[in-house]
Design an enzyme around this catalytic site. Sequence first.
Site, PDB file in Angstrom:
ATOM      1  CD  GLU A 205     -15.517  29.539 -41.328  1.00  0.00           C
ATOM      2  OE1 GLU A 205     -14.855  29.090 -42.296  1.00  0.00           O
ATOM      3  OE2 GLU A 205     -16.740  29.766 -41.406  1.00  0.00           O
TER       4      GLU A 205
ATOM      5  CG  PHE B 156     -28.847  23.274 -42.064  1.00  0.00           C
ATOM      6  CD1 PHE B 156     -28.322  22.715 -43.225  1.00  0.00           C
ATOM      7  CD2 PHE B 156     -28.661  24.628 -41.826  1.00  0.00           C
ATOM      8  CE1 PHE B 156     -27.634  23.500 -44.136  1.00  0.00           C
ATOM      9  CE2 PHE B 156     -27.974  25.415 -42.739  1.00  0.00           C
ATOM     10  CZ  PHE B 156     -27.455  24.855 -43.891  1.00  0.00           C
ATOM     11  CD  GLN B 157     -24.605  25.706 -41.777  1.00  0.00           C
ATOM     12  OE1 GLN B 157     -24.864  26.574 -40.962  1.00  0.00           O
ATOM     13  NE2 GLN B 157     -23.994  25.949 -42.929  1.00  0.00           N
TER      14      GLN B 157
ATOM     15  CE  LYS C  37     -30.366  31.299 -33.997  1.00  0.00           C
ATOM     16  NZ  LYS C  37     -30.416  31.513 -35.440  1.00  0.00           N
TER      17      LYS C  37
ATOM     18  CG  MET D 103      11.011  20.374 -46.334  1.00  0.00           C
ATOM     19  SD  MET D 103      12.790  20.516 -46.214  1.00  0.00           S
ATOM     20  CE  MET D 103      12.938  21.855 -45.052  1.00  0.00           C
TER      21      MET D 103
HETATM   22  C1  LIG Z   1      -1.111  21.705 -44.871  1.00  0.00           C
HETATM   23  C2  LIG Z   1       0.123  20.979 -45.236  1.00  0.00           C
HETATM   24  N1  LIG Z   1       0.107  20.110 -46.276  1.00  0.00           N
HETATM   25  C3  LIG Z   1       1.237  19.459 -46.622  1.00  0.00           C
HETATM   26  C4  LIG Z   1       2.396  19.653 -45.935  1.00  0.00           C
HETATM   27  C5  LIG Z   1       3.662  18.889 -46.318  1.00  0.00           C
HETATM   28  N2  LIG Z   1       4.707  19.837 -46.742  1.00  0.00           N
HETATM   29  C6  LIG Z   1       5.702  20.210 -45.914  1.00  0.00           C
HETATM   30  S1  LIG Z   1       6.723  21.347 -46.615  1.00  0.00           S
HETATM   31  C7  LIG Z   1       5.858  21.306 -48.044  1.00  0.00           C
HETATM   32  C8  LIG Z   1       6.283  22.163 -49.203  1.00  0.00           C
HETATM   33  C9  LIG Z   1       6.021  23.592 -48.986  1.00  0.00           C
HETATM   34  O1  LIG Z   1       6.189  24.246 -50.211  1.00  0.00           O
HETATM   35  P1  LIG Z   1       6.389  25.794 -50.264  1.00  0.00           P
HETATM   36  O2  LIG Z   1       5.351  26.480 -49.489  1.00  0.00           O
HETATM   37  O3  LIG Z   1       6.547  26.223 -51.672  1.00  0.00           O
HETATM   38  O4  LIG Z   1       7.733  26.003 -49.450  1.00  0.00           O
HETATM   39  P2  LIG Z   1       9.252  25.649 -49.846  1.00  0.00           P
HETATM   40  O5  LIG Z   1       9.600  24.391 -49.155  1.00  0.00           O
HETATM   41  O6  LIG Z   1       9.313  25.543 -51.324  1.00  0.00           O
HETATM   42  O7  LIG Z   1      10.002  26.813 -49.300  1.00  0.00           O
HETATM   43  C10 LIG Z   1       4.790  20.408 -47.968  1.00  0.00           C
HETATM   44  C11 LIG Z   1       3.875  20.110 -49.070  1.00  0.00           C
HETATM   45  C12 LIG Z   1       2.351  20.544 -44.846  1.00  0.00           C
HETATM   46  N3  LIG Z   1       3.422  20.768 -44.084  1.00  0.00           N
HETATM   47  N4  LIG Z   1       1.226  21.210 -44.536  1.00  0.00           N
END
Ligand SMILES: Cc1ncc(C[n+]2csc(CCOP(=O)(O)OP(=O)(O)O)c2C)c(N)n1
Lengths: 167, 572
Positions: free
Chosen positions: B49, B111-112, B161, B486
């Site tokens: 979803e 439920f749900q 529902k 990042m």
């Molecule tokens: C759902 C979610 N969890 C954690 C983060 C924290 N976060 C920001 S950038 C990042 C790394 C992303 O890694 P990748 O997709 O490999 O991209 P890259 O920076 O290596 O290009 C994380 C963990 C986030 N933005 N979103």
Amino acid sequence: MKKKNDKDLRHTLGILVENQPGVLSRVAGLFSGRGFNIESLTVAETADPNISRITLVTIGDERIVEQIVKQLNKLINVIKVIDFTSTDFVNREMALIKVKADAETRAEVLRISDIFRGKVVDVSPHSYTIEVTGNEDKIGAIMNLLKQIGIIEVVRTGKAAISRGKK
Amino acid sequence: MKLTGAQIFFECLKKEDVKVIFGYPGGAVLDIYHEMRNHDIRHILVRHEQGATHMADGYARATGKVGVCLVTSGPGATNTVTGIATAYMDSIPIVVFTGQVPTPLIGNDAFQEVDIVGITRPCTKHNYLVKDVRDLARIIAEAFYLARSGRPGPVLVDLPKDVIQGETEFRYPKKLNLRGYKPNLEAHPKQIERAGKAILSAKRPVIYAGGGVISSSASSLLHELATMLQIPVTTTLMGLGGFPAVLEKDQGTQELHPLWLGMLGMHGTFRANMAVSNCDVLIAIGARFDDRVTGKLSEFAPKAKIIHVDVDPTSISKNVPVHIPIVGDCKDALKKFIEFFKSEKLGDIAKKRDSWLSRINEWKKTYPLAYEERNDVIKPQFVVEKIYELTRGKAIISTEVGQNQMWVAQYYHFTKPRTLLTSGGLGTMGYGFPAAIGAQVAFPDKIVFDVAGDGSIQMNIQEMTTAVTNNLPVKIAILNNSYLGMVRQWQELFYERNYCATCLSGSPDFVKLAEAYGAVGFRATKPDEVEPIIKKALETDKPVIMDFVVEPEEGVYPMVPAGKAITEMLLV
Ligand SMILES: Cc1ncc(C[n+]2csc(CCOP(=O)(O)OP(=O)(O)O)c2C)c(N)n1
Ligand SMILES: [Mg+2]
């Protein structure tokens, strides 16, 4: 912890909302979610049963209160927001104060209540419950006096506010 | 004639001209799914979803129309929360329909059952629990109106529902009566005049535009205003595409638009951040002074008189005190500005602007966006540049979150609105791929790319089935650095290079993964393989994963450390 100048930063807001389930939680959730303060909050239907009125007392500097008012206005169910601060308005709250009242103190409790135009609404062998209405200062003053005799329990409604009629 | 709630649901969608629903069934919404066969509406069966909400969001960003989701109660509903919050932060119009247990069971821990209205209250523009089938049509009409009007945003409608099974006369309201909702779209002429005068006397003006320019379809007006007065333009991440980074006539050359500053903020260009920090009038249009844009607030545009146009009064003076606030729709305000300036004597604007623009040009020359080119390893920026060269002006690009997103913002030169789909406010990893699918549903013949990270792509990869089974040939370009890049970059700079929990070794073989889903996979490990693979992907009429194995420890620069002034950029 309250800061010294809290009183200056206090704003009384009148909020007209659609009388629907969940509206109060939207208002309260806005305050908690955005880190705004609620000092007191009262709510009840207005003369129009489709509309409720919330009186809310909050604390914040001009910028914060401006943001609070804007955020409230942004809620879909909020019809109107009035910031009473720096306008001419009447505000009252009611307190129910249960005080220790034995043979010795009974007369004194009554006297204090009378001075503040309070009403005794419940009596037991050991206590009186006094109903008193007034602004913050008045409620504060009677509570201070009764404290010396012994307050068992206090329930306050929180402020209700209305603007003064045009002269 | 009486209709059931389920029938009314579809009649309402017809009235709202909804062509497609992204959804996933379950017990609470079975009546709606059962009724679907009688209606001419496309349903895209997602695999999670969250995917449905991002698809509806991507569809909405790409088209400007309201995106629609339908999911069941309980876990179906909670799975939509991230997508709803993503749309909320970026002001994207979607309507999410969730199933709910029958009204007599609400509150019984049935439920749900979940209180999805309570859960999503802070991340929707508004939401509804429909308690009576007689309210259904009105509520759906309000939901669509709220989602797309004023400052757009997600609206959730919870459908018990028994309400769906109930019957009533169908009447679609022509007029809505929302007493507490009157968005102020018209910019006040007095304020326009005040701002106009300030702009006329400015020596070093800058326009700072945000997503509002795109959602109000005001980008051509923005361009008109900027060229008329020769004011340089920077945009936020959300505003990219709202101003053409390259002029039509220069497509195919390396020339950028002479007034284009690039994105500003934490990973903004040197010239954009310097221009904002030195301008004397800052014209903010449809932007909200986000902390990723402003850096240290007290040093943001310190010399400037600030004009702020926004449809949402709460955005004005929230973070930065504004000198001339203008509440209104960007389009209306820009029109009025243009009218105002047409009636004024502008004099020799080019001459007047000469010294400011040449100062900006100096900044551009001293610190252009750049990276070290190598011919032994693939640089991620190089991949983005190649994608740009091969798709310029023609593609819709989505991104995931992290370095991949910032490299797209820096190196892909957007020229048209609604061609970048990216989660700006919430920064939702896993957004890009389903958003790209949503855009591809809207535009089956367009090239749609998701520029991804090896981390993010695994957050909604299950939607590959959705893409394959619905013949949606989205192209995924993974900038595979084997890191949560990042986060690793922050650890490198601010946490003693302690790469705790950011190494992604053990990811699947993305080529085989693509094949397992029935899509196509390619891999490039050398720079000279990049272009041929992108070309091959563009010729493939199936979804494609391109696994670009890139320099693992590449960083995104410039970078303003969090909390610092935006002039304090770390450069390469
Ligand atoms: C759902 C979610 N969890 C954690 C983060 C924290 N976060 C920001 S950038 C990042 C790394 C992303 O890694 P990748 O997709 O490999 O991209 P890259 O920076 O290596 O290009 C994380 C963990 C986030 N933005 N979103
Ligand atoms: Mg990565």
